[in-house]
Each structure stands twice: as C-alpha cells, then as structure tokens.
Design a protein around this motif. Structure first.
Motif, PDB file in Angstrom:
ATOM      1  N   LYS A  97       4.791 -46.568-103.141  1.00 59.47           N
ATOM      2  CA  LYS A  97       6.242 -47.471-102.750  1.00 59.47           C
ATOM      3  C   LYS A  97       5.042 -47.973-101.570  1.00 59.47           C
ATOM      4  O   LYS A  97       5.896 -49.548-101.628  1.00 59.47           O
ATOM      5  CB  LYS A  97       7.040 -46.473-101.877  1.00 59.47           C
ATOM      6  CG  LYS A  97       7.506 -46.742-100.735  1.00 59.47           C
ATOM      7  CD  LYS A  97       9.030 -46.726-100.931  1.00 59.47           C
ATOM      8  CE  LYS A  97      10.560 -47.559 -99.931  1.00 59.47           C
ATOM      9  NZ  LYS A  97      10.555 -46.545 -99.463  1.00 59.47           N
ATOM     10  N   LYS A 101       6.102 -52.219-103.071  1.00 61.94           N
ATOM     11  CA  LYS A 101       7.041 -51.936-102.920  1.00 61.94           C
ATOM     12  C   LYS A 101       8.432 -51.276-104.462  1.00 61.94           C
ATOM     13  O   LYS A 101       9.615 -52.303-103.706  1.00 61.94           O
ATOM     14  CB  LYS A 101       8.010 -53.667-102.074  1.00 61.94           C
ATOM     15  CG  LYS A 101       7.122 -53.634-101.381  1.00 61.94           C
ATOM     16  CD  LYS A 101       6.405 -52.401-100.186  1.00 61.94           C
ATOM     17  CE  LYS A 101       5.866 -53.605 -98.936  1.00 61.94           C
ATOM     18  NZ  LYS A 101       5.447 -52.751 -97.858  1.00 61.94           N
ATOM     19  N   ILE A 102       8.039 -50.527-104.827  1.00 60.67           N
ATOM     20  CA  ILE A 102       8.918 -49.881-106.163  1.00 60.67           C
ATOM     21  C   ILE A 102      10.275 -49.297-105.853  1.00 60.67           C
ATOM     22  O   ILE A 102      10.560 -49.562-104.921  1.00 60.67           O
ATOM     23  CB  ILE A 102       7.720 -49.483-106.803  1.00 60.67           C
ATOM     24  CG1 ILE A 102       8.241 -48.160-106.193  1.00 60.67           C
ATOM     25  CG2 ILE A 102       6.754 -49.938-107.642  1.00 60.67           C
ATOM     26  CD1 ILE A 102       7.458 -46.855-106.631  1.00 60.67           C
ATOM     27  N   LYS A 103      11.011 -50.889-106.753  1.00 57.47           N
ATOM     28  CA  LYS A 103      12.389 -50.468-106.336  1.00 57.47           C
ATOM     29  C   LYS A 103      12.566 -49.426-107.390  1.00 57.47           C
ATOM     30  O   LYS A 103      13.963 -48.069-107.713  1.00 57.47           O
ATOM     31  CB  LYS A 103      13.025 -51.312-107.705  1.00 57.47           C
ATOM     32  CG  LYS A 103      13.095 -52.082-105.711  1.00 57.47           C
ATOM     33  CD  LYS A 103      14.108 -52.098-104.849  1.00 57.47           C
ATOM     34  CE  LYS A 103      14.296 -53.477-103.574  1.00 57.47           C
ATOM     35  NZ  LYS A 103      14.892 -53.547-102.540  1.00 57.47           N
ATOM     36  N   LEU A 105      11.558 -45.739-110.024  1.00 59.97           N
ATOM     37  CA  LEU A 105      10.262 -44.703-110.000  1.00 59.97           C
ATOM     38  C   LEU A 105      10.459 -43.483-111.320  1.00 59.97           C
ATOM     39  O   LEU A 105      11.566 -43.475-111.353  1.00 59.97           O
ATOM     40  CB  LEU A 105       9.733 -44.149-108.823  1.00 59.97           C
ATOM     41  CG  LEU A 105       8.476 -42.592-109.437  1.00 59.97           C
ATOM     42  CD1 LEU A 105       7.216 -43.104-109.557  1.00 59.97           C
ATOM     43  CD2 LEU A 105       8.090 -41.855-108.064  1.00 59.97           C
ATOM     44  N   VAL A 129      12.444 -43.772-102.521  1.00 65.73           N
ATOM     45  CA  VAL A 129      11.980 -45.365-104.090  1.00 65.73           C
ATOM     46  C   VAL A 129      13.400 -44.915-103.928  1.00 65.73           C
ATOM     47  O   VAL A 129      13.793 -44.194-104.687  1.00 65.73           O
ATOM     48  CB  VAL A 129      10.490 -44.982-105.407  1.00 65.73           C
ATOM     49  CG1 VAL A 129      11.317 -45.581-105.995  1.00 65.73           C
ATOM     50  CG2 VAL A 129       9.241 -44.888-104.394  1.00 65.73           C
ATOM     51  N   THR A 132      14.667 -42.689-108.340  1.00 65.91           N
ATOM     52  CA  THR A 132      13.736 -42.060-108.854  1.00 65.91           C
ATOM     53  C   THR A 132      14.405 -40.977-109.785  1.00 65.91           C
ATOM     54  O   THR A 132      14.975 -39.720-109.135  1.00 65.91           O
ATOM     55  CB  THR A 132      13.444 -41.485-107.439  1.00 65.91           C
ATOM     56  OG1 THR A 132      12.659 -41.733-106.185  1.00 65.91           O
ATOM     57  CG2 THR A 132      12.193 -39.939-108.251  1.00 65.91           C
ATOM     58  N   ASN A 174      18.914 -40.742-104.193  1.00 63.57           N
ATOM     59  CA  ASN A 174      17.843 -41.358-104.802  1.00 63.57           C
ATOM     60  C   ASN A 174      17.476 -41.002-105.925  1.00 63.57           C
ATOM     61  O   ASN A 174      16.543 -41.557-106.701  1.00 63.57           O
ATOM     62  CB  ASN A 174      16.855 -41.823-104.008  1.00 63.57           C
ATOM     63  CG  ASN A 174      16.429 -41.069-103.636  1.00 63.57           C
ATOM     64  OD1 ASN A 174      16.612 -40.290-102.924  1.00 63.57           O
ATOM     65  ND2 ASN A 174      14.575 -40.831-103.238  1.00 63.57           N
TER      66      ASN A 174
END
Length: 359
Positions: A97, A101-103, A105, A129, A132, A174
């Motif tokens: 993260k 900067k992942i959107k 997971l 994230v 997720t 999320n």
C-alpha cells in the motif's frame, strides 16, 4: 456505492497502464508453507522435501525493496502455500500500500486456522487497500472438501473462518469476503450440492459470493507430475464442469463491474473446456508477473520459464523486465493460450474489453 466507485477507479488505472504498456498486476506467492494436503496441488510437499527452502524465502525488508522499486501498481494478488502462515503478512500488505499505492488486493486462504486468518484479516482491512478481497477455498460439502484438501475438519474450519471474516467485512467497507471453488477431476459436478448446503445452513450471503476456478497443472502448483490432465478432457469431466459453471452463472446476477468480470470468466471457461485453450490474448509478462517466495520471477503461475532472481538484480523488477531474456520470453507468452486461471484470465478480460464486448 463506495465499492463501485473504487472498482471504476481501479479499472480506469488498469486501462491506463494497458495503453502505456505498463505492469499493473503482481501475483506473489509469499510462502510455500502450507497446512493443507491437497490432492490437486503439491506445494505442501515442496517444503517437506526441501525444508531448507523455508529459510530462503524473501524477508520483509527485501519485499519492501521490491515494492519500492516497482512504484505504482493497481493490483497485487498474494497466494501460497497458505499466505496467512507468513508471520509478516500484514507488514507485506502495508508495504504494498505504501510503496505501490495499490487499489486492489486479493488473498486466497484455506481457512484452516480460523483465529489466525481472522486476526490478520482484521489488521489487513485496517491497512485500507480500497478493494480487499479475501477468498477461502471451499471445494464441496464436508466429505468432498476434506478428502480433496487432505485434512479432516477442513470444511468446518473453512466455514468458521468465513463466518468470522463476514463479521469483519460488515465493519470494513473495503473488505469483500467469499469462497473459491476449484473444479477438479475430484469434485467436478458438485458445486450445486455445496450451494444447497450453504443455503440450508443459513449462509445465503456466502452462496452469493463464490469464485469458480478451473484446475490447472503448472509451475506454482508443483503438480506437473500428477496424472490428471487426461481426466480434464473426457466427456464426463466436461459435462460436470458445464453444470458447475452454469450454476455459478445463475448466482452472478448483479450488474457491477466485478460481477461482469466473473460472468465473462465463466463464459470463456466453457470455451476453454471445449477447446483446451484460451480464446483471449494473454497479458502475462506485459501487464502481470509471478514472483515466487524466493525472489524468482516468471511470466505467470503456469509457465516455468524463469526471467531471473531479484536477489541477483538488486531487487529491481522493472530492470529485469527489460532484460534480453524477458524480451525473448514475451514472444513465447504472446502466443500462449494454455490456461484459463483467474490469475492470468482476469487481466486478459480487462485488457481485451473491446473484443469481448463486440463479440
């Protein structure tokens, strides 16, 4: 609504990466340690036969260096082995993260250790994230699942884990929780029986959150020597698989981006079972990669063609992608149609959007 917005945002970034010919997904097996004894996968045998490899897995700081060098990614998929056996799993997610900067997971678990999975999922959800996904393997009713997974009580533990995760997901917008059913020669045709059992046990929410996958032989699964390929091409297997896919499609009746991807995967899975090859161009090595627990990089979870080891390349994955070996492998991968595993199929679906919509 927030999940729809996040899905649209992730999809937009994936398409942007596609048009710039950039990497947007990393499949990362964080460990090969496993507490299941699955019939269709030999990962669990690998560390038993090679115990020294447990000390050779990438350390937390090494993984941080890899993520830092990668920069922005859209999507990271963590697998194993059993990824929740990795003591620093939460730290790995936090590092992804912070640096990438992942959107999105996603993590798949066997759900055998309910308390461990629930505790770590709580912490992972708090990393926040935006999307997720935690999926727990569930390959049939108790007698089938336990036999397939090789551990008595596997089904009951998986259900217990899923119920705990569902409670956590109610507090974290999320987090999306569901189960993953892998169609294999050992359980083909039994998906509906599982769904009926879940509904009978007042787990309607779970019955609506399934992901279907198709059994493969490949590098990740350490199962190339299993004599099961012939079983997946006979008429009995095809008939049972079509039944499982049809029943899964009936459950996928919402109209979100995520539901559309699942539907498209299932529809093309039928073609794959009939023809024995994917009908879509693979994006592996161009837009996705597979990293094993020891730093070895491969185009995907199926092919054994190794690009190199990141410990020998200063943990610079992008530099390794530009190597002569990688350039040669791209030609091989572009012509490959040998799998339809979600690890590779979902990116292919997203990047072949125009051809899918117009056919």
């Amino acid at each position: 609504m927030s999940k729809l917005i996040e899905a649209l945002s992730a999809f937009t970034k994936i398409m942007a990466a596609y048009h710039r010919d950039k990497l947007f997904k990393l499949n990362f097996a964080v460990t090969y340690k496993c507490n299941s004894r699955c019939k269709m996968c030999n990962i669990w045998k690998y560390t038993i036969k090679n115990p020294q490899t447990m000390k050779e897995e990438l350390e937390t700081d090494e993984i941080g260096q890899i993520f830092k060098g990668l920069g922005k990614l859209v999507w990271i998929s963590l697998t194993g082995g059993e990824p929740f056996l990795r003591n620093d799993l939460v730290e790995i997610v936090q590092s992804a993260k912070d640096y990438c900067k992942i959107k999105m997971l996603n993590i798949t678990s066997n759900g055998f250790n309910s308390e461990l999975v629930a505790d770590k999922t709580q912490s992972i959800a708090e990393v926040h994230v935006p999307l997720t996904f935690i999926n727990v393997s569930l390959d049939g009713v108790a007698i089938i699942h336990d036999q397939l997974r090789g551990v008595k009580g596997a089904y009951d533990n998986a259900i217990r884990t899923l119920e705990s995760l569902h409670k956590i997901s109610n507090k974290h917008s999320n987090l999306l929780v569901g189960f993953e059913y892998t169609i294999t020669p050992f359980n083909v045709g039994y998906f509906k029986a599982l769904i009926d059992k879940l509904k009978k046990d007042s787990l309607e929410w779970l019955a609506k959150n399934s992901t279907i996958t198709i059994y493969h032989q490949g590098n990740l699964y350490k199962n190339l020597e299993l004599n099961t390929n012939q079983q997946t091409v006979d008429d009995l297997f095809k008939s049972g698989a079509f039944s499982d896919i049809g029943n899964a499609l009936k459950l996928t009746n919402s109209w979100s981006i995520l539901a559309w991807i699942k539907k498209t995967y299932l529809k093309h899975a039928r073609k794959y079972i009939i023809n024995g090859y994917s009908s879509l161009k693979c994006t592996a090595l161009h837009h996705s990669l597979f990293l094993d627990p020891y730093g070895n990089v491969y185009p995907c979870v199926i092919l054994q063609n190794k690009l190199g080891n990141l410990r020998d390349h200063q943990y610079d994955l992008l530099k390794l992608l530009k190597s002569e070996n990688a350039m040669k492998l791209k030609q091989t991968v572009e012509a490959c149609r040998k799998c339809w595993t979600p690890c590779e199929a979902y990116p292919s679906i997203l990047t072949n959007l125009v051809s899918i919509v117009t056919t």
